[in-house]
Enzyme design. Structure first.
Site, mmCIF file in Angstrom:
data_model
loop_
_atom_site.group_PDB
_atom_site.id
_atom_site.type_symbol
_atom_site.label_atom_id
_atom_site.label_comp_id
_atom_site.label_asym_id
_atom_site.label_seq_id
_atom_site.Cartn_x
_atom_site.Cartn_y
_atom_site.Cartn_z
ATOM 1 C CG ASP A 69 1.447 -37.915 -29.005
ATOM 2 O OD1 ASP A 69 1.437 -38.603 -30.051
ATOM 3 O OD2 ASP A 69 0.623 -36.865 -28.650
ATOM 4 N N GLY A 70 4.206 -37.914 -30.497
ATOM 5 C CA GLY A 70 4.730 -36.998 -31.392
ATOM 6 C C GLY A 70 6.063 -37.745 -32.296
ATOM 7 N NE ARG A 82 2.301 -34.615 -33.384
ATOM 8 C CZ ARG A 82 1.732 -34.425 -32.262
ATOM 9 N NH1 ARG A 82 1.508 -33.151 -31.864
ATOM 10 N NH2 ARG A 82 1.609 -35.229 -31.379
ATOM 11 C CD GLU A 88 -8.405 -46.610 -27.639
ATOM 12 O OE1 GLU A 88 -7.466 -46.380 -27.064
ATOM 13 O OE2 GLU A 88 -9.535 -47.371 -27.265
ATOM 14 C CG ASN A 89 -1.830 -46.726 -30.884
ATOM 15 O OD1 ASN A 89 -1.012 -46.887 -29.959
ATOM 16 N ND2 ASN A 89 -2.391 -45.477 -31.275
#
Ligand code: FPP
Length: 252
Positions: free
Chosen positions: A31-32, A35, A78-79
């Site tokens: 994750d990340g 960002r 969910e993506n």
């Protein structure tokens, strides 16, 4: 010290941890990426692109530690809610990463397994997942579970449907349904429970990853975005895991 085959790359120097304190199964939430890219004024997909090498380094770190199972959350059920362009990128990227890395993984003795839902997943991605599974089926050094179109609740729903069908056919008796029996209906029935659930990026949630298997997992959250995740982060997480006192609901 540098790596003998690739002088750009540092040779791995895992901490000395007794085998009993090494997690058998590490679940990794990659994750990340978005960002990381946005912080640099780049497209979100640039962050995902960095993830390929980072995941391969995480595999090497786990091999160096003696981890048996590494599960990587590559695309969740969910993506699909993301922007169409990002979904298309992630599908194509998963396909290409599998194609690019399957021989490398095979040479390292890694067995690749796919965990996820078939409906909706691109056929070309399924083809690459199944080809990687077939090529690496007899490898025994480590298992890398690629969780693509995976959701923990979806996995349980799919297992319940299969169980209900078996009950209807008279092949399973409701009184025989036990935890062991449920595990046999999951995507990878041979998967051991997750020992270490590792999430970089600063977020502290499980996001529907390996819900059944993580019942007693030790959670380690790290304040690093996945594109900046290094083997040292994996080593630090395993050191933290080794220091934890696991009681599984009992007492010492
Ligand atoms: C989460 O970051 C990442 C994903 C949803 C996809 C995971 C994919 C990769 C790490 C690329 C590597 C994939 C393979 C197959 C090697 P995010 O997009 O949610 O980031 P954010 O939380 O910063 O928005």
């Amino acid at each position: 010290m540098t790596h003998p085959e690739n002088p750009q790359k540092l040779a791995l120097n895992p901490p000395e941890i007794p085998a009993d304190f090494i997690p058998r199964h590490v679940a990794l939430v990659m994750d990340g990426n978005g960002r990381w890219a946005q912080d640099r004024g780049m497209e979100r997909t640039e962050g995902h692109k960095r993830g390929e090498a980072v995941l391969m380094d995480a595999v090497d770190a786990c091999l160096a530690l003696g981890v048996e199972y590494l599960s990587a959350y590559a695309f969740s059920t969910e993506n699909w809610r993301r922007a169409r362009g990002e979904v298309r990128f992630l599908m194509g990227f998963n396909r290409d990463v599998l194609r690019r890395q399957r021989d490398v993984l095979h040479e390292k003795g890694v067995r690749v397994v796919w965990a996820g839902r078939r409906p909706r997943l691109w056929r070309s991605v399924i083809r690459e997942l199944e080809e990687a599974e077939r090529l690496t089926a007899n490898n025994t050094r480590m298992t890398l579970v690629m969780c693509v179109n995976y959701g923990g609740r979806a996995e349980l729903v799919d297992a319940m449907k299969k169980m209900a069908e078996d009950v209807k056919r008279g092949e399973l008796s409701p009184s025989d349904i036990s935890e062991k029996q449920v595990a046999r209906y999951l995507y990878d029935p041979g998967m051991p429970d997750v020992d270490l659930f590792l999430r970089p990026s600063g977020e502290k949630r499980t996001s529907n990853f390996l819900l059944w298997q993580s019942a007693y997992a030790e959670m380690v959250y790290q304040d690093v975005l996945f594109p900046d995740f290094t083997p040292q982060h994996m080593f630090d997480a395993v050191l933290e895991y080794a220091r934890r006192d696991r009681r599984f609901g009992g007492t010492k």
